[in-house]
Design an enzyme around this catalytic site. Structure first.
Site: not given
Ligand SMILES: [Zn+2]
Length: 349
Positions: A70, A187, A221-222, A242, A322
Site C-alpha cells: 500500500h 510502512d 490500507e491504513e 507490508d 506508525h
Molecule cells: Zn502498512
C-alpha cells in the site's frame, strides 16, 4: 544475478516517501507509480477507489497470483480553524498524537495550494505554560501553527485553507552509509519500492512467470480496505507485502524478512506460510517468523470481505512503526529476494 539492486530500490523509496499521500489523497503518488510502470511497458488499470493494478501475464492464465503493497500513509485532515488561526487536526489511520508532536507538515487546499506548518501542543512554551511536559497530547491541545501571518480564522480562510484540507507529515528521509533508512512512511512505501523493482527485474530478465501475476498498489490500507476488492476471480494466492512489527517479544528485526504467521485477524494460510519459509531456507534468505499483536493487513481485509483465497503476509522489519520508523537495507534486500523466488515458484493448488 544482480538482484536485488538495493541502491536503486532506495532511490525509488526516497522518491515515494517524498510524495505526500495520506489515505484519501493518493492521486499524485499513484500517478507516479503508474508512470514508472508505463515506462516498463507494463499494463495497468486503476480501480474506482484510486488504487492501481499492474498485471504480468504468466504461463498459466487460469490460476493467478496477486501481490499487494500500500502506498497510502498516515496523515491528518483540518478539522477546525480555531479563532486563534491555528488548525485543529483529525487523524487519518491508527497512531498517537505524541508521534507527530513537533513534526513539520504540509497543508494542501482543495484547489491544490500548499502551505507549511508545525504540529505543536498548544501549551508548548515552557516560559508560559507550567504543564507543558505533563499535559496529555490529544485532539484538544494539539494544533498546526501555520508558517503564514495569520491571527484569526478569517486570515486562514483568506489563504484558501478550509475544513477538510489534507495534512501530510514531513518524512524527513535519511539514507545512511550504515545501511539504515530513517523516514516516516516506510510502512508501506518500502514494500511498494520492492514490488516495483521486482516488476522491473522480471521485465529486464524477460522472465516468464509460471502464473499470471497481479500487483495491486493499494491506497486505503491504513483505513482498512485497500486490498479487499478488485481481486480477479482466478486469484488463488494473495500475498500482502507490508511491514513487520518490532518490539518487546517480537522476533522481527531490521535485517531479515518477516514472515507473519498470525496477526489480530488470526493465522495466515498455513501452507503458504510454510512454502514461503522453505523458499527462504532454500535460497539462504534471512527470515523471521512472527506474530503481530495489533495488526491487520490488506490480505486479512481481502479474506474478511469474502474472497476465497490463500492469503499470506511478509515484509521488511520496521522499528517504531506508525511513528519514527527505521529499517535497514538488509531487510529490504531479504524481502526483495524472497519475493523474487516466490513469484517464480509453484503455487499451492
Ligand atoms: Zn502498512
Amino acid at each position: 544475478m544482480t538482484y536485488p539492486n538495493t541502491e536503486e530500490t532506495l532511490n525509488l523509496l526516497r522518491a515515494l516517501v517524498s510524495i505526500p499521500s495520506p489515505s484519501g489523497n493518493t492521486n499524485e503518488v499513484i500517478t507516479y507509480v503508474e508512470n514508472f510502470l508505463k515506462e516498463l511497458k507494463v499494463e495497468t488499470k486503476r480501480n474506482r477507489k484510486g488504487g492501481l493494478i499492474a498485471t504480468l501475464p504468466g504461463k498459466d492464465q487460469q490460476n493467478h497470483r496477486m501481490l499487494t503493497a500500500h502506498v497510502d500513509t498516515l496523515g491528518a485532515i483540518v478539522k477546525e480553524i480555531k479563532p486563534s488561526g491555528r488548525l485543529k487536526l483529525d487523524l487519518i489511520g491508527g497512531f498517537n498524537f505524541n508521534s507527530i508532536e513537533g513534526e513539520y507538515c504540509e497543508i494542501e487546499t482543495s484547489s491544490g495550494k500548499k502551505f507549511t506548518g508545525t504540529i505543536l501542543m498548544h501549551q508548548t512554551s515552557v516560559h508560559v505554560y507550567k504543564d507543558a511536559g505533563k499535559a496529555e497530547r490529544n485532539q484538544d491541545n494539539m494544533e498546526v501553527r501555520l508558517d503564514e501571518k495569520v491571527n484569526n480564522a478569517n486570515d486562514v480562510r483568506a489563504l484558501g485553507i478550509e475544513v477538510g484540507d489534507f495534512i501530510s507529515f514531513d518524512p524527513r528521509v535519511q539514507i545512511l552509509s550504515s545501511g539504515f533508512i530513517k523516514s516516516r512512511h516506510l510502512d508501506d512505501k518500502a514494500s511498494v519500492a520492492i514490488l516495483l523493482q521486482l516488476i522491473k527485474q522480471v521485465k529486464k530478465e524477460a522472465i516468464e512467470l509460471p502464473y499470471t501475476t497481479h500487483f495491486l498498489i493499494s491506497n486505503n490500507e491504513e483505513i482498512g480496505y485497500g486490498g479487499n476488492s478488485n481481486i480477479p476471480p482466478e486469484t488463488v494466492e494473495y500475498l500482502a507485502v507490508d511491514m513487520g512489527a518490532m518490539g518487546d517479544g517480537q522476533s522481527t528485526d531490521e535485517y531479515t524478512v518477516s514472515i507473519c504467521v498470525k496477526d489480530a485477524s488470526g493465522p495466515y494460510h498455513y501452507e503458504l506460510r510454510k512454502r514461503l519459509t522453505q523458499l527462504a531456507i532454500d535460497n539462504q534468505i534471512g527470515y523471521k517468523l512472527d506474530i503481530y499483536p495489533y495488526y491487520g493487513s490488506d490480505a486479512s481485509a481481502a479474506i474478511r470481505s469474502g474472497n476465497d483465497i490463500i492469503h499470506g503476509l511478509i515484509g521488511p522489519g520496521i522499528d517504531s512503526s506508525h511513528a519514527f520508523e527505521r529499517t535497514h537495507k538488509d531487510s529490504i534486500g531479504n524481502t526483495a529476494k524472497l519475493l523474487y523466488h516466490y513469484v517464480q515458484s509453484e503455487m499451492i493448488l
